[in-house]
Scaffold this active site. Structure first.
Site, short mmCIF file in Angstrom:
data_model
loop_
_atom_site.label_atom_id
_atom_site.label_comp_id
_atom_site.label_asym_id
_atom_site.label_seq_id
_atom_site.Cartn_x
_atom_site.Cartn_y
_atom_site.Cartn_z
N PRO A 129 22.75 -54.96 5.18
CA PRO A 129 23.26 -54.54 3.87
C PRO A 129 22.51 -53.32 3.31
O PRO A 129 21.64 -52.77 3.98
CB PRO A 129 22.99 -55.77 3.02
CG PRO A 129 21.71 -56.31 3.56
CD PRO A 129 21.67 -55.98 5.03
N LYS A 154 24.08 -51.83 13.00
CA LYS A 154 24.98 -51.11 12.09
C LYS A 154 24.54 -51.38 10.65
O LYS A 154 24.87 -52.40 10.06
CB LYS A 154 26.43 -51.55 12.27
CG LYS A 154 27.37 -50.59 11.54
CD LYS A 154 28.62 -51.24 11.04
CE LYS A 154 28.47 -52.01 9.76
NZ LYS A 154 28.08 -51.22 8.58
N PRO A 155 23.80 -50.43 10.08
CA PRO A 155 23.42 -50.60 8.67
C PRO A 155 24.62 -50.40 7.76
O PRO A 155 25.70 -49.96 8.21
CB PRO A 155 22.38 -49.50 8.46
CG PRO A 155 21.96 -49.07 9.83
CD PRO A 155 23.17 -49.27 10.70
N SER A 156 24.43 -50.67 6.49
CA SER A 156 25.53 -50.54 5.52
C SER A 156 25.97 -49.09 5.39
O SER A 156 25.15 -48.17 5.39
CB SER A 156 25.07 -51.05 4.16
OG SER A 156 26.03 -50.69 3.18
N GLU A 226 22.63 -64.52 7.09
CA GLU A 226 21.68 -64.53 5.96
C GLU A 226 22.44 -63.95 4.78
O GLU A 226 22.68 -62.74 4.73
CB GLU A 226 20.45 -63.65 6.30
CG GLU A 226 19.70 -64.10 7.54
CD GLU A 226 18.82 -65.31 7.30
OE1 GLU A 226 18.61 -65.68 6.12
OE2 GLU A 226 18.34 -65.90 8.28
N CYS A 260 18.37 -60.39 -2.39
CA CYS A 260 18.98 -61.71 -2.24
C CYS A 260 18.11 -62.76 -2.89
O CYS A 260 18.60 -63.76 -3.39
CB CYS A 260 19.19 -62.02 -0.77
SG CYS A 260 17.68 -61.90 0.19
N GLU A 359 26.50 -64.53 -7.73
CA GLU A 359 25.39 -63.60 -7.52
C GLU A 359 25.62 -62.33 -8.35
O GLU A 359 26.66 -61.69 -8.23
CB GLU A 359 25.30 -63.24 -6.04
CG GLU A 359 24.04 -62.50 -5.69
CD GLU A 359 23.95 -62.24 -4.19
OE1 GLU A 359 24.95 -61.87 -3.58
OE2 GLU A 359 22.83 -62.39 -3.65
N PHE A 361 23.06 -59.71 -8.80
CA PHE A 361 22.41 -58.60 -8.08
C PHE A 361 22.02 -57.47 -9.04
O PHE A 361 22.19 -56.28 -8.73
CB PHE A 361 23.34 -58.07 -6.99
CG PHE A 361 22.68 -57.99 -5.63
CD1 PHE A 361 22.01 -59.06 -5.09
CD2 PHE A 361 22.76 -56.83 -4.87
CE1 PHE A 361 21.41 -59.00 -3.83
CE2 PHE A 361 22.16 -56.74 -3.62
CZ PHE A 361 21.50 -57.84 -3.10
P1 NAD Z 1 28.40 -56.87 2.47
O1 NAD Z 1 28.73 -58.23 2.94
O2 NAD Z 1 29.39 -56.13 1.67
O3 NAD Z 1 28.08 -55.91 3.72
C1 NAD Z 1 27.06 -56.22 4.66
C2 NAD Z 1 27.34 -55.50 5.97
O4 NAD Z 1 28.53 -56.03 6.56
C3 NAD Z 1 27.60 -54.00 5.84
O5 NAD Z 1 26.93 -53.35 6.89
C4 NAD Z 1 29.11 -53.88 5.98
O6 NAD Z 1 29.53 -52.64 6.49
C5 NAD Z 1 29.37 -54.98 6.99
N1 NAD Z 1 30.75 -55.51 7.00
C6 NAD Z 1 31.68 -55.47 6.02
N2 NAD Z 1 32.81 -56.10 6.42
C7 NAD Z 1 32.57 -56.55 7.68
C8 NAD Z 1 33.34 -57.29 8.62
N3 NAD Z 1 34.58 -57.71 8.35
N4 NAD Z 1 32.78 -57.57 9.82
C9 NAD Z 1 31.52 -57.19 10.11
N5 NAD Z 1 30.74 -56.48 9.26
C10 NAD Z 1 31.26 -56.17 8.05
O7 NAD Z 1 27.01 -57.01 1.72
P2 NAD Z 1 26.24 -55.88 0.91
O8 NAD Z 1 26.95 -55.66 -0.38
O9 NAD Z 1 25.96 -54.71 1.79
O10 NAD Z 1 24.83 -56.57 0.63
C11 NAD Z 1 24.54 -57.35 -0.47
C12 NAD Z 1 24.58 -58.82 -0.10
O11 NAD Z 1 23.64 -59.09 0.93
C13 NAD Z 1 24.19 -59.73 -1.24
O12 NAD Z 1 25.07 -60.83 -1.28
C14 NAD Z 1 22.81 -60.20 -0.86
O13 NAD Z 1 22.43 -61.43 -1.41
C15 NAD Z 1 22.92 -60.26 0.62
N6 NAD Z 1 21.60 -60.24 1.24
C16 NAD Z 1 21.14 -61.38 1.83
C17 NAD Z 1 19.86 -61.42 2.38
C18 NAD Z 1 19.30 -62.67 3.00
O14 NAD Z 1 18.30 -62.58 3.70
N7 NAD Z 1 19.89 -63.82 2.77
C19 NAD Z 1 19.07 -60.26 2.35
C20 NAD Z 1 19.58 -59.13 1.74
C21 NAD Z 1 20.85 -59.12 1.20
#
Ligand code: NAD
Length: 472
Positions: A129, A154-156, A226, A260, A359, A361
């Protein structure tokens, strides 16, 4: 794909839109080199990762610059970059111990010996993310490489500027570049990873995690998810209030609440509620936005524009249902094109508000009184999440007694959000906060390997059960 700068709101960066075929080819190339990587042995892999550490340190300045633009913050970024070296060293030590015990053992049958082996998955896909772009892209990558797997990350797409720099550090270590690659892209590229890898480590929202889980089930590949959290803090009568307020405010507002494991709900025993709320307000007001100067102020911009709408919606919903904002913002403020949210203390909250269930955030601190410990535990467990939590009490024993009943894998005792810096303990996520083995602590490395056993007869002794079968 155009990328927004969180401090200016300007779309000042682009990433290529990689086709599924390109991702497939990249995965195939990494997979091709995995056998050699696995066979090279753990000491060789440790050596390669140490070379990488040096390459990362050489580009530390560029990495910090790129990450600062990605996230709009300065000091957290320095911390994030410096954690790389420490993580590589810690994991190298763990891996060395881990691979040292592969001896043959006796079994309960005298003429049969057992020898265990570990077979790494060939290709691990890491999807991460935007809230800690570097740290969360590496947390699974380093142990996976040491286990003997190839890794594609693949980062965000929200924070991709650091990818160019990290790929330069990987290119500087040719033996690593055969088995590790970072690629930019959005959810479509994430889906391509799920379709081409043997195991997925996903960190992100619960909603996306569920999609990843679904897609992975079609291929029957393991996934470690996660996901989101709504971490509670409980403050019991007898706790050191000044200290607890400091810890909770920090646990809520660090990284502008975009973690998170942020404290997103605070439950305070009614006898100390007024005094404690006042302390929270005083401490929350001491934080400064870094809007004018990235090096001055602790609160950076909300990195992802869509998150701004969620924070505003939660605050609006709470106020409409009777909540009162004691200090902070009623919504995120736009300053110089970026969106900022002040540490915000909210009271008169109830559990039917989004602010207490979903959440947020953001650096929002909703506070609610309780009478008994039982009530506090029920409230703390009253969401779909179960990531982590915090308990403050007069004694460690009392805090642990309450903490043992909170749904969550990591409970900070007399502090908040300690998993942010303490990665040595082993933990699982509860409920919709995730699934799969611990990503922290020594056994995390085992997630990247399948267990195999050799069941060995060293002499041609006829097995008694075979004879018995012939007699029948
Ligand atoms: P997100 O779910 O929108 O995106 C995360 C990643 O998934 C990105 O790289 C995105 O491009 C990818 N993605 C999107 N659609 C996908 C699909 N269909 N298949 C595969 N990959 C896909 O999350 P975000 O907004 O980037 O991050 C914030 C969230 O992450 C919050 O809910 C936060 O709590 C959570 N988070 C959890 C932890 C943990 O350790 N539990 C740590 C950090 C962040």
């Amino acid at each position: 794909m155009k990328i927004r700068n969180p401090r200016t709101g300007i779309y000042d960066y682009e990433i290529p839109d990689l086709s599924d075929e390109v991702v497939e080819h990249r995965c195939a190339a990494l997979r091709m080199h995995q056998t050699e990587w696995k066979k090279s042995g753990v000491e060789n892999r440790i050596g390669v990762l140490q070379e990488w550490k040096a390459a990362v340190m050489e580009k530390r300045g560029d990495l910090i610059e790129a990450l600062s633009i990605d996230t709009g913050r300065a000091w957290e970024t320095v911390l994030e970059a410096d954690i790389v070296a420490a993580s590589i060293d810690r994991w190298c030590g763990i891996a060395r111990n881990f691979f040292s015990g592969e001896a043959k053992k006796d079994s309960s049958i005298p003429f049969i010996k057992l020898q265990q082996a570990l077979v790494p998955f060939e290709l691990i896909g890491v999807i991460s993310p935007w809230n800690f772009p570097l740290l969360l892209s590496l947390i699974d990558t380093i142990p996976a490489l040491l286990a003997g797997s190839s890794v594609i990350v693949k980062p965000s797409e929200v924070t991709p500027r650091f990818i160019e720099v990290i790929n330069k550090t990987i290119d500087a270590v040719p033996r690593l570049s055969n088995v590790l690659s970072y690629i930019p892209g959005d959810g479509r590229v994430g889906t391509a990873l799920v379709n081409n890898c043997d195991l997925i480590c996903f960190t992100g929202s619960t909603a996306t995690g569920q999609k990843v889980y679904d897609a992975a089930s079609k291929r029957m590949i393991p996934v470690f998810l996660e996901l989101g959290g709504k971490d509670p803090a409980i403050v019991l009568e007898g706790a050191n209030l000044e200290y607890a307020a400091d810890s909770i405010v920090w646990g809520s507002v660090a990284n502008a609440g975009q973690s998170c494991l942020s404290i997103e709900r605070v439950y305070v025993q009614d006898t100390i509620y007024d005094a404690f709320t006042q302390l929270l307000v005083k401490k929350a007001e001491s934080f400064i936005l870094n809007a004018d100067n990235i090096h001055h102020g602790e609160i950076g911009p909300i990195i992802f524009e869509k998150q701004v709408a969620i924070i505003n919606d939660h605050l609006r919903d709470a106020v409409e249902q009777g909540a009162e904002i004691l200090t902070g913002s009623t919504k995120c403020e736009e300053i110089n094109g970026g969106y900022y949210c002040r540490p915000t203390v909210v009271v008169n909250v109830t559990h039917n508000m989004k602010l207490m269930q979903e959440e947020t955030f953001g650096p929002i601190i909703p506070v609610m009184p309780f009478e008994t410990k039982e009530e506090a535990i029920t409230l703390a467990n009253g969401t779909v999440y179960g990531l982590s939590g915090a308990v403050f009490a007069a004694t460690v024993e009392e805090a642990m007694e309450v903490g043992s009943r909170i749904d969550g894998g990591a409970i900070s005792i007399n502090d908040a959000a300690l998993t942010a810096i303490m990665h040595e303990g082993e933990k699982n996520s509860f409920k919709l906060s995730g699934i799969g083995g611990t990503r922290m602590g020594p056994s995390a490395i085992k997630r990247f390997m399948r267990q195999k056993v050799f069941i060995i007869k060293e002499q041609p002794i006829v097995s008694p059960w075979t004879v018995a079968r012939y007699r029948v």
